[in-house]
Design an enzyme around this catalytic site. Structure first.
Site, PDB file in Angstrom:
ATOM      1  N   LYS A  86     -13.908  -4.464   3.844  1.00 18.34           N
ATOM      2  CA  LYS A  86     -14.780  -3.282   3.739  1.00 18.34           C
ATOM      3  C   LYS A  86     -16.230  -3.579   4.126  1.00 18.34           C
ATOM      4  O   LYS A  86     -16.926  -2.691   4.631  1.00 18.34           O
ATOM      5  CB  LYS A  86     -14.741  -2.716   2.311  1.00 18.34           C
ATOM      6  CG  LYS A  86     -13.449  -2.012   1.959  1.00 18.34           C
ATOM      7  CD  LYS A  86     -13.538  -1.408   0.566  1.00 18.34           C
ATOM      8  CE  LYS A  86     -12.336  -0.537   0.264  1.00 18.34           C
ATOM      9  NZ  LYS A  86     -12.468   0.176  -1.018  1.00 18.34           N
TER      10      LYS A  86
ATOM     11  N   ILE B  35      -9.923   4.097 -13.027  1.00 14.29           N
ATOM     12  CA  ILE B  35      -9.552   3.991 -11.612  1.00 14.29           C
ATOM     13  C   ILE B  35      -8.165   3.378 -11.434  1.00 14.29           C
ATOM     14  O   ILE B  35      -7.611   3.394 -10.342  1.00 14.29           O
ATOM     15  CB  ILE B  35     -10.591   3.191 -10.802  1.00 14.29           C
ATOM     16  CG1 ILE B  35     -10.653   1.733 -11.273  1.00 14.29           C
ATOM     17  CG2 ILE B  35     -11.961   3.860 -10.858  1.00 14.29           C
ATOM     18  CD1 ILE B  35     -11.332   0.799 -10.288  1.00 14.29           C
TER      19      ILE B  35
ATOM     20  N   SER C 137       0.813  -1.227   0.000  1.00 17.23           N
ATOM     21  CA  SER C 137       0.000   0.000   0.000  1.00 17.23           C
ATOM     22  C   SER C 137       0.843   1.272   0.000  1.00 17.23           C
ATOM     23  O   SER C 137       1.873   1.351   0.674  1.00 17.23           O
ATOM     24  CB  SER C 137      -0.907   0.004   1.233  1.00 17.23           C
ATOM     25  OG  SER C 137      -1.583   1.235   1.352  1.00 17.23           O
TER      26      SER C 137
END
EC number: 1.1.1.25
Length: 284
Positions: free
Chosen positions: A71, A227, A20
């Protein structure tokens, strides 16, 4: 970076997550805004999620970000959801408000903030894909007053996609048009009347493939967005620019969704221009 007994933690929680770039973004922001915070990546197993959420309160953290696969799984452990998180059915940001854990989804807001001089209110959008990122863009567009949305997925995914769109219509009264990506004439017709075309699929991450046929003609005023941010310019964006259309990659969405989370945690604006410069140097 200042680290002492008063430093507050934030973290991104997912599996896998060691790749990340969120720690890079947020730690730059903490430093630039003189905020006594530190941001780390926690790669956890599903069995550790309950304890991880409990640690937000236990250690008086700012909160956490979440990526796949947590999520949706995190929702039962939160005290409250924002409007967009409830619509999307997924949370990417948890904010610790004096021990109350509130779930937000900043992906959609981040996406629309990264589009230069563009507002979705009253506009028409064609969206490719119906995964997690697509859902966040869809829900935020509806909340922001979009006039029409056409969602294109492969015909084999139509049945799986329809229940979510029906649920959206029940909750908002807004009807999203669902179409099969294989019907090129329908795709051309919808794009021709759109103001915004978005690739919210993973097609193009290989640097070779594109989600739409190259013979599609784009209207002059159409804004095109992807994206994906690695590669920095996907074949989809290259194709759009070759027709003279403005085109935006996914790096801005990543930055601005982080900026939304940062403001929710700290009450401060992230210095996005400064961090954008660092990101483009790192990934371009």
């Amino acid at each position: 970076m200042k680290l002492d007994g008063y430093t507050r933690l934030a973290a991104v929680v997912a599996n896998p997550i060691k790749h990340s770039i969120s720690p890079f973004i947020h730690n730059r922001a903490f430093e630039a805004t003189d905020t006594n915070g530190a941001y780390v990546a926690w790669e956890i197993e599903a069995s550790d999620l309950v304890e991880t959420v409990a640690n937000i309160r236990r250690y008086q953290m700012f909160g956490i970000n979440l990526s796949m696969p947590y999520k949706e799984q995190v929702i039962p452990y939160l005290d409250k959801l924002s409007d967009e998180a409830r619509l999307i059915g997924a949370v990417n940001t948890v904010v610790n408000e004096n021990g109350n854990l509130i779930g937000y989804n900043t992906d959609g807001k981040g996406f629309f903030k990264c589009l230069p001089s563009f507002t979705i209110s009253g506009k028409k959008m064609t969206l490719l894909g119906a995964g997690g990122a697509a859902k966040s863009i869809l829900a935020q567009a509806i909340l922001d007053g979009v006039s029409q949305i056409s969602v294109f997925v492969r015909s084999v995914s139509m049945e799986k996609t329809r229940p979510y769109l029906d649920k959206l219509q029940e909750q908002t009264g807004f009807k999203v048009d669902l179409c099969a990506l294989e019907y090129v004439s329908e795709l051309q017709a919808r794009i021709a009347e759109s103001d915004l075309l978005v690739n919210a699929t993973s097609v193009g991450m290989d640097g070779q493939s594109s989600p739409v046929p190259e013979n599609i003609v784009l209207p002059e005023t159409l804004l095109v967005a992807d994206i994906i941010y690695q590669p920095f310019e996907t074949p989809f964006l290259k194709w759009a620019r070759s027709q003279g259309n403005p085109a935006v990659n996914g790096l801005g969405m990543l930055l601005y969704q982080a900026a939304e989370a940062f403001q929710l945690w700290t009450g401060k604006e992230m210095p996005t221009e400064e961090i954008w410069q660092s990101l483009t140097e790192k990934y371009q």
